[in-house]
Scaffold this motif. Structure first.
Motif, short mmCIF file in Angstrom:
data_model
loop_
_atom_site.label_atom_id
_atom_site.label_comp_id
_atom_site.label_asym_id
_atom_site.label_seq_id
_atom_site.Cartn_x
_atom_site.Cartn_y
_atom_site.Cartn_z
N GLU A 218 0.87 -1.18 0.00
CA GLU A 218 0.00 0.00 0.00
C GLU A 218 0.90 1.22 0.00
O GLU A 218 1.69 1.42 0.91
CB GLU A 218 -0.90 -0.02 1.23
CG GLU A 218 -1.96 -1.10 1.15
CD GLU A 218 -3.01 -0.93 2.22
OE1 GLU A 218 -3.43 0.20 2.46
OE2 GLU A 218 -3.37 -1.97 2.80
N THR A 219 0.76 2.05 -1.02
CA THR A 219 1.56 3.25 -1.13
C THR A 219 0.90 4.19 -2.12
O THR A 219 0.03 3.79 -2.88
CB THR A 219 3.02 2.90 -1.54
OG1 THR A 219 3.80 4.08 -1.46
CG2 THR A 219 3.08 2.32 -2.92
N SER A 220 1.33 5.42 -2.13
CA SER A 220 0.73 6.41 -3.04
C SER A 220 1.18 6.15 -4.47
O SER A 220 2.25 5.58 -4.70
CB SER A 220 1.14 7.82 -2.62
OG SER A 220 2.48 8.05 -2.97
N PRO A 221 0.39 6.59 -5.44
CA PRO A 221 0.79 6.44 -6.84
C PRO A 221 2.13 7.10 -7.14
O PRO A 221 2.93 6.56 -7.90
CB PRO A 221 -0.34 7.11 -7.61
CG PRO A 221 -1.53 7.02 -6.71
CD PRO A 221 -0.97 7.14 -5.32
N ALA A 222 2.39 8.22 -6.52
CA ALA A 222 3.67 8.92 -6.75
C ALA A 222 4.84 8.09 -6.22
O ALA A 222 5.89 7.99 -6.87
CB ALA A 222 3.64 10.29 -6.09
N ILE B 126 16.48 2.97 -1.65
CA ILE B 126 15.65 3.72 -0.70
C ILE B 126 14.19 3.73 -1.15
O ILE B 126 13.28 3.47 -0.36
CB ILE B 126 16.20 5.15 -0.54
CG1 ILE B 126 17.53 5.13 0.20
CG2 ILE B 126 15.19 6.05 0.18
CD1 ILE B 126 18.34 6.41 0.11
N LEU B 127 13.97 4.04 -2.42
CA LEU B 127 12.60 4.18 -2.92
C LEU B 127 11.86 2.84 -3.05
O LEU B 127 10.64 2.80 -3.07
CB LEU B 127 12.59 4.91 -4.26
CG LEU B 127 13.01 6.39 -4.16
CD1 LEU B 127 13.25 6.97 -5.55
CD2 LEU B 127 11.98 7.20 -3.39
N ASN B 128 12.62 1.74 -3.11
CA ASN B 128 12.01 0.41 -3.22
C ASN B 128 12.04 -0.35 -1.90
O ASN B 128 11.69 -1.52 -1.86
CB ASN B 128 12.72 -0.40 -4.31
CG ASN B 128 12.31 0.02 -5.69
OD1 ASN B 128 11.29 -0.43 -6.20
ND2 ASN B 128 13.09 0.91 -6.29
N TRP B 129 12.45 0.30 -0.83
CA TRP B 129 12.64 -0.37 0.45
C TRP B 129 11.36 -1.01 0.99
O TRP B 129 11.40 -2.06 1.62
CB TRP B 129 13.20 0.61 1.48
CG TRP B 129 13.71 -0.08 2.70
CD1 TRP B 129 13.12 -0.14 3.93
CD2 TRP B 129 14.92 -0.84 2.79
NE1 TRP B 129 13.89 -0.88 4.79
CE2 TRP B 129 15.01 -1.32 4.12
CE3 TRP B 129 15.93 -1.15 1.90
CZ2 TRP B 129 16.07 -2.09 4.56
CZ3 TRP B 129 17.00 -1.93 2.35
CH2 TRP B 129 17.04 -2.39 3.66
N LYS B 130 10.22 -0.41 0.71
CA LYS B 130 8.95 -0.94 1.23
C LYS B 130 8.40 -2.08 0.38
O LYS B 130 7.32 -2.59 0.66
CB LYS B 130 7.92 0.17 1.34
CG LYS B 130 8.25 1.17 2.43
CD LYS B 130 7.16 2.20 2.58
CE LYS B 130 7.51 3.16 3.70
NZ LYS B 130 6.44 4.16 3.89
N ILE B 131 9.13 -2.48 -0.63
CA ILE B 131 8.72 -3.60 -1.48
C ILE B 131 9.64 -4.77 -1.12
O ILE B 131 10.78 -4.83 -1.59
CB ILE B 131 8.81 -3.24 -2.98
CG1 ILE B 131 8.00 -1.98 -3.27
CG2 ILE B 131 8.35 -4.41 -3.84
CD1 ILE B 131 8.19 -1.42 -4.66
#
Length: 175
Positions: free
Chosen positions: A6-10, A83-88
């Motif tokens: 779950e994350t924002s489209p941006a 960093i930007l893919n850390w939540k995946i």
């Protein structure tokens, strides 16, 4: 590979774009490494010090600035992707593993390859061949093949990670 998050489209777009950018940057670096390995390395390692003319004179080659800038830019993009893919989770683990392996190969480069080629660049070119230098250059050339292959494998691992992620509550079509 299906990834749920779950994350924002941006944020999703930033994660996908950063991964694509670092993958393309890695593949471009590999292209430069392959060119250098196939075209330039055989010339300077052929018969030193006679073959070291490539490094001397007003038009002598010096790869140092190119490789410092190219690797630095790539590593910045790699850190951004991490960093930007850390939540995946699936991407995080793979990116972290590739990044750690990349750093190991880069350390090998800085500890062995860079000092050796710099030492060769400082040897005055001559019309003779020194068998000890030929052996040292041959060893560098052979180990360089292993290093380039390692970088190639690491970059190829990133390609399948570039599939669009499926985010919870907002499915994104697989590319």
């Amino acid at each position: 590979m299906e990834i749920s998050l779950e994350t924002s489209p941006a944020n999703r777009e930033a994660a996908n774009m950063s991964l694509l950018i670092t993958t393309v940057a890695y593949l471009l670096l590999n292209g430069a490494q392959l060119f250098e390995t196939a075209v330039l390395v055989p010339v300077w390692t052929a018969a030193p010090p006679a073959s070291l003319h490539l490094f001397h004179g007003p038009y002598g080659l010096d790869f140092k600035a190119f490789w410092i800038v190219a690797h630095s830019l790539h590593e910045v993009t790699f850190l951004a992707a991490l960093i930007l893919n850390w939540k995946i989770p699936a991407r995080r683990k793979a990116l972290l593993a590739v990044f750690v392996a990349h750093i190991v190969v880069r350390a090998w480069t800085l500890l062995y390859f860079a000092p050796v080629i710099i030492s060769f660049q400082q040897i005055p070119a001559a019309d003779t061949v020194d068998q000890m230098l030929v052996q040292k250059a041959a060893r560098w050339r052979e180990m360089n093949l292993v290093r380039v292959a390692a970088f190639m494998v690491l970059s190829l691992v990133l390609i399948p990670l570039n599939r669009r992620a499926k985010f919870a509550g907002n499915a994104v079509p697989q590319a």
